[in-house]
Design an enzyme around this catalytic site. Structure first.
Site, short mmCIF file in Angstrom:
data_model
loop_
_atom_site.label_atom_id
_atom_site.label_comp_id
_atom_site.label_asym_id
_atom_site.label_seq_id
_atom_site.Cartn_x
_atom_site.Cartn_y
_atom_site.Cartn_z
N GLN A 1 0.87 -1.18 0.00
CA GLN A 1 0.00 0.00 0.00
C GLN A 1 0.91 1.23 0.00
OE1 GLN A 1 -3.54 -0.84 0.28
NE2 GLN A 1 -3.56 1.14 -0.73
N PRO A 2 1.41 1.64 -1.17
CA PRO A 2 2.51 2.61 -1.23
C PRO A 2 2.11 4.08 -1.26
CG PRO A 2 2.04 1.81 -3.41
CD PRO A 2 1.06 1.12 -2.49
N GLU A 3 0.83 4.40 -1.05
CA GLU A 3 0.36 5.77 -1.27
C GLU A 3 1.13 6.83 -0.48
OE1 GLU A 3 -3.36 3.50 -2.54
OE2 GLU A 3 -1.58 3.21 -1.31
N THR A 4 1.37 6.57 0.82
CA THR A 4 2.02 7.61 1.62
C THR A 4 3.42 7.92 1.12
OG1 THR A 4 2.72 5.93 3.24
CG2 THR A 4 0.67 7.14 3.69
N LEU B 1 4.11 8.27 -1.84
CA LEU B 1 3.90 9.13 -3.01
C LEU B 1 3.24 10.45 -2.62
CD1 LEU B 1 2.48 6.43 -5.45
CD2 LEU B 1 4.81 7.32 -5.40
#
Length: 264
Positions: free
Chosen positions: A133-136, A138
């Site tokens: 869950q790589p959103e943070t 980015l």
């Protein structure tokens, strides 16, 4: 319109295939629209007792195609609310399906891909599947996935993966309860078919009512109107770090907030 989604109808089961393997089934505007329509139409077919969500290629879903956000910003959109609304509608369509939706997970499952899995009623994965869950990392807030993942595995457990952006294997996803079963890739279809075989012995309306009952229990029902109302609050804006994070990812460089000593 290119067919980014394929629907195969079997004996009372619809298999909806993500069909963008050349880009690891990353979701863009067209693909999200096709997938939403396919899930809705398949699940509301009176002859259908279950929907299987599967993928072509060696990845389940690489999340959102970040070029979609970038393109929206370049066109003058003040925020990415439009992509967020489309994705929110897709997850709601899965969540509100009248029949069980089963995820068949192979390979990488990233970002919004985890949202797809968490919104399904159950999920089966190959041992080599990986989740992140790589959103943070980015500069994005995982607002769309958070409610579904928190419901599936609990808010405290979900918090680590949502905030830290770590990659975790299928075994960990199974331990947390995101997956019902893991097996060798060669056995994945057989395991899902076995579950579908049990489902064929049930009375269809009883299954639909049971699913409806489960959604009404505490912790089972999501307030979709409230979730939609929060989209603008957390949608990445043109002048936010999100644009730098997305551009950095596309340009294959570190975003400017990463300390120099960690850039290696």
């Amino acid at each position: 319109m290119s067919q980014m989604i394929e629907v195969v109808h079997g004996s009372r089961v619809a298999v909806v295939w993500l069909n963008r393997p050349e880009i690891h089934n990353a979701l863009n505007e067209e693909m999200v629209a096709q997938l939403t329509q396919a899930i809705h139409d398949s699940s509301h077919d009176p002859e259908t007792v279950a929907v299987v969500l599967a993928s072509r290629g060696d990845a389940f879903c690489a999340g959102v195609d970040l070029a979609w956000y970038q393109r929206y910003w370049e066109q003058g959109g003040h925020s990415s609310q439009a992509p967020a609304r489309a994705l929110a509608h897709l997850l709601k369509t899965i969540d509100c399906s009248p029949v069980p939706v089963i995820a068949r997970v192979n390979g990488h499952c990233i970002g919004a891909g985890i949202g797809l899995v968490a919104a399904c009623d159950m999920a089966f994965a190959s041992h080599d599947a990986e989740f992140s869950q790589p959103e943070t990392g980015l500069g994005l807030v995982p607002q769309l996935v958070a409610p579904y993942l928190s419901r599936a595995i609990g808010a405290r457990t979900a918090g680590r993966w949502l905030m830290m952006g770590e990659t975790f294997p299928a075994a960990e996803a199974w331990r947390m309860g995101l997956l019902q079963e893991i097996c060798e890739a060669s056995e994945l279809d057989a395991r899902i078919n076995a579950v579908l075989g049990h489902l064929m012995l049930t009375e269809p309306n009883a299954v639909r009512l049971t699913r409806e009952m489960l959604k009404s229990l505490p912790g089972g029902e999501l307030d979709h109107a409230q979730l939609t109302a929060k989209l603008e609050q957390f949608a990445p804006r043109v002048d936010s770090p999100a644009r730098e994070g997305v551009n950095a990812f596309i340009e294959k460089r570190w975003p400017d907030w990463v300390p120099d000593e960690l850039k290696s």
